[in-house]
Enzyme design. Structure first.
Site, PDB file in Angstrom:
ATOM      1  N   TYR A 261      38.473  29.810  54.274  1.00  0.00           N
ATOM      2  CA  TYR A 261      38.490  28.888  53.145  1.00  0.00           C
ATOM      3  C   TYR A 261      39.869  28.800  52.530  1.00  0.00           C
ATOM      4  O   TYR A 261      40.760  29.600  52.857  1.00  0.00           O
ATOM      5  CB  TYR A 261      37.461  29.315  52.087  1.00  0.00           C
TER       6      TYR A 261
ATOM      7  N   LYS B 214      42.027  34.537  55.569  1.00  0.00           N
ATOM      8  CA  LYS B 214      41.315  34.164  54.347  1.00  0.00           C
ATOM      9  C   LYS B 214      39.866  33.840  54.710  1.00  0.00           C
ATOM     10  O   LYS B 214      39.463  32.669  54.807  1.00  0.00           O
ATOM     11  CB  LYS B 214      42.009  32.978  53.666  1.00  0.00           C
TER      12      LYS B 214
ATOM     13  N   GLU C 235      46.176  44.663  46.566  1.00  0.00           N
ATOM     14  CA  GLU C 235      46.233  43.377  45.859  1.00  0.00           C
ATOM     15  C   GLU C 235      45.050  43.348  44.905  1.00  0.00           C
ATOM     16  O   GLU C 235      44.369  44.355  44.725  1.00  0.00           O
ATOM     17  CB  GLU C 235      46.193  42.205  46.855  1.00  0.00           C
TER      18      GLU C 235
ATOM     19  N   LEU D  98      46.417  39.420  51.722  1.00  0.00           N
ATOM     20  CA  LEU D  98      46.491  37.976  51.904  1.00  0.00           C
ATOM     21  C   LEU D  98      47.868  37.480  51.456  1.00  0.00           C
ATOM     22  O   LEU D  98      48.361  37.877  50.400  1.00  0.00           O
ATOM     23  CB  LEU D  98      45.406  37.281  51.072  1.00  0.00           C
TER      24      LEU D  98
HETATM   25  N1  PMP Z   1      44.486  37.849  47.443  1.00  0.00           N
HETATM   26  C1  PMP Z   1      43.194  37.557  47.671  1.00  0.00           C
HETATM   27  C2  PMP Z   1      42.324  38.609  48.275  1.00  0.00           C
HETATM   28  C3  PMP Z   1      42.687  36.294  47.343  1.00  0.00           C
HETATM   29  O1  PMP Z   1      41.393  36.011  47.574  1.00  0.00           O
HETATM   30  C4  PMP Z   1      43.536  35.343  46.736  1.00  0.00           C
HETATM   31  C5  PMP Z   1      43.041  33.986  46.302  1.00  0.00           C
HETATM   32  N2  PMP Z   1      42.248  33.363  47.182  1.00  0.00           N
HETATM   33  C6  PMP Z   1      44.876  35.682  46.506  1.00  0.00           C
HETATM   34  C7  PMP Z   1      45.315  36.956  46.879  1.00  0.00           C
HETATM   35  C8  PMP Z   1      45.830  34.717  45.889  1.00  0.00           C
HETATM   36  O2  PMP Z   1      46.167  33.690  46.796  1.00  0.00           O
HETATM   37  P1  PMP Z   1      46.643  32.264  46.312  1.00  0.00           P
HETATM   38  O3  PMP Z   1      47.873  32.479  45.513  1.00  0.00           O
HETATM   39  O4  PMP Z   1      46.916  31.545  47.588  1.00  0.00           O
HETATM   40  O5  PMP Z   1      45.547  31.669  45.504  1.00  0.00           O
END
Ligand code: PMP
Length: 283
Positions: A33, A148, A181, A206
């Site tokens: 996603y 993701k 994270e 991620l």
């Molecule tokens: N880490 C994880 C595990 C996430 O699910 C997300 C958001 N989907 C992020 C970091 C942040 O990513 P982004 O800046 O692309 O929203």
């Protein structure tokens, strides 16, 4: 006005938007996603989001449901049909419908759904003024957090535990005491030398799109960035802490496990990055 979703080729009212019970997304979370912020009808960092979506599909040997061009058109149309100015676009691709069997089906048509809802970015900015509290949780996820994937059970359990502990977000911690994270965000600290530290994307996290954007904004502002893991203890004694994500933008953290970070208010570096990120979105 009822919201409109895109489901496998049709724009339908959300109430009529269904996928098959044998969809592998439903059966196995065999899907990927993206979540994209919409600011004043514009998608923020659309191309890096599409790059990451295609990478996730490639890593899981999943076919794309359509080419990038048509996907851009669908997303724009969804914003228009839902009359969204500031919003959040969610898109999901699964391996599609097949008789339940763990191994990949010989043939299946990938399923693609997308929704768009309002996002109160003024509210996000207001929250950034006070900052947020977070709490640590063990990182019990798998070894492919770079993908993701919609398999988010460990993430939702961590977020829920953090919420029950009075925090807004969970700070995930590996077996060595290092922060990986957030449950849906990337984590940063500001050291006493004014250097930003955030874990490397080579290290099973991620690759956040907001993380990459904030990294390049920081460089422009001549703030040094080190992509290096930091421990919970380092975070507790850091000058500042903040997180990044599409929906939270850059968000100062003022409390970790009930202990103040810095003086317990958003620090100057995080505040500068919040401003700069909103400026970037409004450009
Ligand atoms: N880490 C994880 C595990 C996430 O699910 C997300 C958001 N989907 C992020 C970091 C942040 O990513 P982004 O800046 O692309 O929203």
């Amino acid at each position: 006005m009822s919201r409109i979703a895109y489901v496998n080729g049709s724009y339908v009212p959300t109430a009529d938007a269904f996928v098959h019970i044998n969809d592998r997304g439903f059966q196995f979370a065999d899907g990927v996603y993206e979540g994209i912020t919409v600011r004043r009808k514009q998608m923020i960092d659309l191309e890096p989001h599409l790059d990451r979506l295609w990478r996730s599909m490639r890593e899981l040997k999943m076919d794309a449901p359509m080419a990038r061009g048509p996907m851009r058109i669908v997303l724009r149309e969804l914003i228009r049909r839902n009359r969204i100015s500031d919003g959040f676009l969610y898109l999901q691709v699964t391996r599609g419908e097949a008789v339940r069997d763990h191994a990949f089906p010989e043939f299946s048509i990938p399923s693609f759904v997308a929704t768009c809802r309002r996002l109160n970015l003024a509210g996000v900015r207001a929250r950034a003024t006070g900052g947020i509290a977070v709490s640590t949780q063990p990182d019990i996820r798998w070894g492919r957090c770079d993908v993701k994937s919609t398999s988010l059970l460990p993430n939702i359990l961590a977020k829920q535990a953090a919420r029950e502990a009075g925090g807004f977000e969970a700070v995930l911690v590996d077996n060595d005491g290092y922060v990986t994270e957030g449950s849906s965000t990337n984590m940063w600290i500001v050291t006493h030398n004014g250097v930003l530290k955030t874990r490397s994307t080579e290290d099973n996290i991620l690759a956040g799109i907001t993380r990459a954007r904030v990294k390049s904004i920081a460089k422009k502002l001549q703030i040094q960035v080190e992509e290096e893991s930091f421990s919970v203890n380092e975070a507790l004694s850091a000058q500042e802490m903040f997180l990044t994500s599409s929906t939270s933008c850059a968000m100062p953290i003022v409390e970790l496990d009930g202990q103040k970070i810095g003086d317990g208010t958003p620090g100057p570096v995080a505040k500068r990055l919040v401003e700069a990120y909103f400026d970037f979105m409004d450009d």
